[in-house]
Design a protein around this motif. Structure first.
Motif, PDB file in Angstrom:
ATOM      1  N   VAL A   6       0.861  -1.180   0.000  1.00  0.00           N
ATOM      2  CA  VAL A   6       0.000   0.000   0.000  1.00  0.00           C
ATOM      3  C   VAL A   6       0.896   1.228   0.000  1.00  0.00           C
ATOM      4  O   VAL A   6       1.851   1.306   0.773  1.00  0.00           O
ATOM      5  CB  VAL A   6      -0.916   0.021   1.240  1.00  0.00           C
ATOM      6  CG1 VAL A   6      -1.729   1.309   1.298  1.00  0.00           C
ATOM      7  CG2 VAL A   6      -1.829  -1.198   1.250  1.00  0.00           C
ATOM      8  N   VAL A   7       0.601   2.179  -0.877  1.00  0.00           N
ATOM      9  CA  VAL A   7       1.335   3.440  -0.926  1.00  0.00           C
ATOM     10  C   VAL A   7       0.476   4.513  -0.274  1.00  0.00           C
ATOM     11  O   VAL A   7      -0.684   4.685  -0.652  1.00  0.00           O
ATOM     12  CB  VAL A   7       1.693   3.829  -2.382  1.00  0.00           C
ATOM     13  CG1 VAL A   7       2.305   5.223  -2.429  1.00  0.00           C
ATOM     14  CG2 VAL A   7       2.630   2.790  -2.988  1.00  0.00           C
ATOM     15  N   LEU A   8       1.035   5.209   0.705  1.00  0.00           N
ATOM     16  CA  LEU A   8       0.354   6.312   1.370  1.00  0.00           C
ATOM     17  C   LEU A   8       0.997   7.612   0.918  1.00  0.00           C
ATOM     18  O   LEU A   8       2.188   7.815   1.122  1.00  0.00           O
ATOM     19  CB  LEU A   8       0.446   6.173   2.889  1.00  0.00           C
ATOM     20  CG  LEU A   8      -0.285   7.269   3.663  1.00  0.00           C
ATOM     21  CD1 LEU A   8      -1.066   6.658   4.817  1.00  0.00           C
ATOM     22  CD2 LEU A   8       0.685   8.301   4.195  1.00  0.00           C
ATOM     23  N   ALA A  33       1.912  -1.943  -6.727  1.00  0.00           N
ATOM     24  CA  ALA A  33       1.210  -1.774  -5.456  1.00  0.00           C
ATOM     25  C   ALA A  33      -0.237  -2.227  -5.618  1.00  0.00           C
ATOM     26  O   ALA A  33      -0.773  -2.288  -6.727  1.00  0.00           O
ATOM     27  CB  ALA A  33       1.275  -0.320  -4.988  1.00  0.00           C
ATOM     28  N   ASP A  34      -0.864  -2.541  -4.502  1.00  0.00           N
ATOM     29  CA  ASP A  34      -2.249  -3.004  -4.512  1.00  0.00           C
ATOM     30  C   ASP A  34      -3.246  -1.878  -4.260  1.00  0.00           C
ATOM     31  O   ASP A  34      -4.407  -1.981  -4.636  1.00  0.00           O
ATOM     32  CB  ASP A  34      -2.443  -4.076  -3.430  1.00  0.00           C
ATOM     33  CG  ASP A  34      -1.541  -5.270  -3.684  1.00  0.00           C
ATOM     34  OD1 ASP A  34      -1.742  -5.954  -4.695  1.00  0.00           O
ATOM     35  OD2 ASP A  34      -0.621  -5.495  -2.874  1.00  0.00           O
ATOM     36  N   ARG A  35      -2.767  -0.817  -3.590  1.00  0.00           N
ATOM     37  CA  ARG A  35      -3.682   0.256  -3.200  1.00  0.00           C
ATOM     38  C   ARG A  35      -2.886   1.513  -2.936  1.00  0.00           C
ATOM     39  O   ARG A  35      -1.724   1.461  -2.561  1.00  0.00           O
ATOM     40  CB  ARG A  35      -4.419  -0.164  -1.928  1.00  0.00           C
ATOM     41  CG  ARG A  35      -5.397   0.845  -1.393  1.00  0.00           C
ATOM     42  CD  ARG A  35      -6.349   0.260  -0.353  1.00  0.00           C
ATOM     43  NE  ARG A  35      -5.721  -0.587   0.626  1.00  0.00           N
ATOM     44  CZ  ARG A  35      -5.727  -0.370   1.939  1.00  0.00           C
ATOM     45  NH1 ARG A  35      -6.329   0.705   2.417  1.00  0.00           N
ATOM     46  NH2 ARG A  35      -5.157  -1.206   2.762  1.00  0.00           N
ATOM     47  N   VAL A  36      -3.538   2.660  -3.126  1.00  0.00           N
ATOM     48  CA  VAL A  36      -2.962   3.938  -2.733  1.00  0.00           C
ATOM     49  C   VAL A  36      -3.934   4.608  -1.765  1.00  0.00           C
ATOM     50  O   VAL A  36      -5.155   4.533  -1.947  1.00  0.00           O
ATOM     51  CB  VAL A  36      -2.654   4.854  -3.942  1.00  0.00           C
ATOM     52  CG1 VAL A  36      -3.909   5.298  -4.668  1.00  0.00           C
ATOM     53  CG2 VAL A  36      -1.814   6.055  -3.526  1.00  0.00           C
ATOM     54  N   VAL A  37      -3.380   5.199  -0.722  1.00  0.00           N
ATOM     55  CA  VAL A  37      -4.156   5.954   0.253  1.00  0.00           C
ATOM     56  C   VAL A  37      -3.758   7.418   0.093  1.00  0.00           C
ATOM     57  O   VAL A  37      -2.581   7.765   0.250  1.00  0.00           O
ATOM     58  CB  VAL A  37      -3.880   5.467   1.694  1.00  0.00           C
ATOM     59  CG1 VAL A  37      -4.631   6.333   2.702  1.00  0.00           C
ATOM     60  CG2 VAL A  37      -4.254   3.998   1.836  1.00  0.00           C
ATOM     61  N   LEU A  38      -4.749   8.246  -0.233  1.00  0.00           N
ATOM     62  CA  LEU A  38      -4.515   9.668  -0.469  1.00  0.00           C
ATOM     63  C   LEU A  38      -5.160  10.494   0.637  1.00  0.00           C
ATOM     64  O   LEU A  38      -6.125  10.049   1.266  1.00  0.00           O
ATOM     65  CB  LEU A  38      -5.117  10.086  -1.811  1.00  0.00           C
ATOM     66  CG  LEU A  38      -4.686   9.325  -3.061  1.00  0.00           C
ATOM     67  CD1 LEU A  38      -5.466   9.824  -4.271  1.00  0.00           C
ATOM     68  CD2 LEU A  38      -3.198   9.454  -3.282  1.00  0.00           C
ATOM     69  N   PRO A  39      -4.674  11.729   0.845  1.00  0.00           N
ATOM     70  CA  PRO A  39      -5.343  12.617   1.786  1.00  0.00           C
ATOM     71  C   PRO A  39      -6.781  12.879   1.330  1.00  0.00           C
ATOM     72  O   PRO A  39      -7.078  12.831   0.133  1.00  0.00           O
ATOM     73  CB  PRO A  39      -4.517  13.903   1.731  1.00  0.00           C
ATOM     74  CG  PRO A  39      -3.208  13.502   1.147  1.00  0.00           C
ATOM     75  CD  PRO A  39      -3.487  12.348   0.241  1.00  0.00           C
ATOM     76  N   ASP A  40      -7.648  13.166   2.274  1.00  0.00           N
ATOM     77  CA  ASP A  40      -9.062  13.336   1.937  1.00  0.00           C
ATOM     78  C   ASP A  40      -9.347  14.529   1.039  1.00  0.00           C
ATOM     79  O   ASP A  40     -10.409  14.603   0.427  1.00  0.00           O
ATOM     80  CB  ASP A  40      -9.920  13.394   3.193  1.00  0.00           C
ATOM     81  CG  ASP A  40      -9.599  14.567   4.092  1.00  0.00           C
ATOM     82  OD1 ASP A  40      -8.561  15.222   3.900  1.00  0.00           O
ATOM     83  OD2 ASP A  40     -10.401  14.827   5.011  1.00  0.00           O
ATOM     84  N   PRO A 106       2.269  -7.331   5.109  1.00  0.00           N
ATOM     85  CA  PRO A 106       1.875  -6.109   4.397  1.00  0.00           C
ATOM     86  C   PRO A 106       2.947  -5.023   4.512  1.00  0.00           C
ATOM     87  O   PRO A 106       3.588  -4.876   5.555  1.00  0.00           O
ATOM     88  CB  PRO A 106       0.584  -5.679   5.093  1.00  0.00           C
ATOM     89  CG  PRO A 106       0.056  -6.924   5.723  1.00  0.00           C
ATOM     90  CD  PRO A 106       1.271  -7.719   6.110  1.00  0.00           C
ATOM     91  N   LEU A 107       3.124  -4.271   3.437  1.00  0.00           N
ATOM     92  CA  LEU A 107       4.106  -3.194   3.380  1.00  0.00           C
ATOM     93  C   LEU A 107       3.391  -1.885   3.099  1.00  0.00           C
ATOM     94  O   LEU A 107       2.640  -1.775   2.130  1.00  0.00           O
ATOM     95  CB  LEU A 107       5.139  -3.461   2.283  1.00  0.00           C
ATOM     96  CG  LEU A 107       6.148  -2.338   2.003  1.00  0.00           C
ATOM     97  CD1 LEU A 107       7.042  -2.088   3.216  1.00  0.00           C
ATOM     98  CD2 LEU A 107       6.992  -2.695   0.779  1.00  0.00           C
ATOM     99  N   LEU A 108       3.638  -0.886   3.947  1.00  0.00           N
ATOM    100  CA  LEU A 108       3.151   0.462   3.738  1.00  0.00           C
ATOM    101  C   LEU A 108       4.325   1.309   3.277  1.00  0.00           C
ATOM    102  O   LEU A 108       5.351   1.377   3.958  1.00  0.00           O
ATOM    103  CB  LEU A 108       2.569   1.044   5.034  1.00  0.00           C
ATOM    104  CG  LEU A 108       2.031   2.471   4.950  1.00  0.00           C
ATOM    105  CD1 LEU A 108       0.818   2.535   4.011  1.00  0.00           C
ATOM    106  CD2 LEU A 108       1.661   2.982   6.340  1.00  0.00           C
ATOM    107  N   VAL A 109       4.184   1.929   2.101  1.00  0.00           N
ATOM    108  CA  VAL A 109       5.222   2.794   1.550  1.00  0.00           C
ATOM    109  C   VAL A 109       4.719   4.223   1.644  1.00  0.00           C
ATOM    110  O   VAL A 109       3.718   4.578   1.017  1.00  0.00           O
ATOM    111  CB  VAL A 109       5.534   2.433   0.077  1.00  0.00           C
ATOM    112  CG1 VAL A 109       6.638   3.333  -0.465  1.00  0.00           C
ATOM    113  CG2 VAL A 109       5.904   0.959  -0.056  1.00  0.00           C
ATOM    114  N   ILE A 110       5.398   5.048   2.431  1.00  0.00           N
ATOM    115  CA  ILE A 110       4.988   6.437   2.625  1.00  0.00           C
ATOM    116  C   ILE A 110       5.750   7.325   1.657  1.00  0.00           C
ATOM    117  O   ILE A 110       6.981   7.266   1.584  1.00  0.00           O
ATOM    118  CB  ILE A 110       5.254   6.898   4.070  1.00  0.00           C
ATOM    119  CG1 ILE A 110       4.483   6.022   5.053  1.00  0.00           C
ATOM    120  CG2 ILE A 110       4.886   8.373   4.245  1.00  0.00           C
ATOM    121  CD1 ILE A 110       4.874   6.227   6.498  1.00  0.00           C
ATOM    122  N   VAL A 111       4.998   8.142   0.911  1.00  0.00           N
ATOM    123  CA  VAL A 111       5.574   9.091  -0.036  1.00  0.00           C
ATOM    124  C   VAL A 111       5.057  10.476   0.345  1.00  0.00           C
ATOM    125  O   VAL A 111       3.852  10.714   0.332  1.00  0.00           O
ATOM    126  CB  VAL A 111       5.151   8.751  -1.487  1.00  0.00           C
ATOM    127  CG1 VAL A 111       5.723   9.754  -2.463  1.00  0.00           C
ATOM    128  CG2 VAL A 111       5.562   7.340  -1.848  1.00  0.00           C
TER     129      VAL A 111
END
Length: 186
Positions: A6-8, A33-40, A106-111
Motif C-alpha cells: 500500500v502506498v500512502l 502496489a495493490d492500493r494507494v491511500v490519499l489525503p481526503d 503487508p508493506l506500507l510505503v509512505i511518499v
C-alpha cells in the motif's frame, strides 16, 4: 482490507499538488502496489486514478483518508518511508523485500507531498533514500517499487481492462483486450 503493498501519499496541496498526487497513484498502480491511500482533500486525483484503473485494468484500490498519522501508527506490517534522508535503497531493498513481500507481511510505503512530520520517520521500519538527492517523489516511488519486485511487476497482466496498449517500436496502438490476446496466439 488486507493488501500486500500500500502506498500512502502524505499531504496534498490542492491546485499545487494535483498532478503529482495523481502520478504517485498511477505509478503505484502501474508498478505493483495493490492500493494507494490519499489525503481526503485529493478527491480529483482519486477519481482520475480510478478512471485509469477502470479503463486499463486492475485490481487496484484508491482510498481517501484524513487520518494518515493514525493510519501509519496503526499499520500492522512493515513501513518504508521514502525520503532523501534515508538509507540508500540499494543497501536495504533486499531486507525490505524479505521482511514484507517474501514473507507475506503487508508493506506500507509512505511518499511525502509536503514537509513530512518527524513522527513518520519514527514510525518507519525503514527510511529509504533513492539517491539521497532532491528529485521527484514519483521517481523515488518508481525506483523503489521496481527494486522491491525485482522487475517482475513489468510482466503483470491486468484484469478487466477496457483497452490494452500494444507494445511497438513507433506509434500508438490501443486495442480491445480480446484483440490483444488473439494477436498473442497468432
Amino acid at each position: 482490507m488486507t493488501d500486500d503493498v500500500v502506498v500512502l501519499r502524505y499531504g496534498h496541496r490542492p491546485g499545487r499538488d494535483d498532478r503529482m498526487t495523481t502520478h504517485v497513484g498511477l505509478t503505484a498502480r502501474a508498478l505493483g502496489a495493490d492500493r494507494v491511500v490519499l489525503p481526503d482533500n485529493a478527491g480529483q486525483s482519486a477519481e482520475t486514478i480510478r478512471d485509469i484503473t477502470d479503463r486499463f485494468g486492475g485490481p487496484f484500490a484508491v482510498e481517501l483518508r484524513d487520518d494518515q498519522r493514525a493510519y501509519t501508527r496503526d499499520w500492522e506490517g512493515t513501513v518504508a518511508h521514502l525520503t532523501m534522508y534515508g538509507e540508500r535503497v540499494q543497501d536495504v531493498d533486499a531486507d525490505i523485500r524479505a521482511n514484507s513481500v517474501d514473507d507475506d507481511t503487508p508493506l506500507l510505503v509512505i511518499v511525502g507531498g509536503e514537509k513530512v512530520p518527524f513522527d513518520f520517520y519514527e514510525a518507519a521500519d525503514y527510511n529509504v533514500g533513492v539517491t539521497n538527492q532532491p528529485h521527484s517523489e514519483v521517481a523515488g516511488l518508481a525506483v523503489f517499487l521496481d527494486r522491491l519486485f525485482d522487475g517482475e511487476e513489468l510482466e503483470r497482466e491486468w484484469a478487466d481492462a477496457d483497452r490494452v496498449v500494444m507494445p511497438q517500436e513507433t506509434g500508438k496502438r490501443v486495442v480491445d483486450p480480446a484483440d490483444a490476446y488473439d494477436r498473442d496466439e497468432e
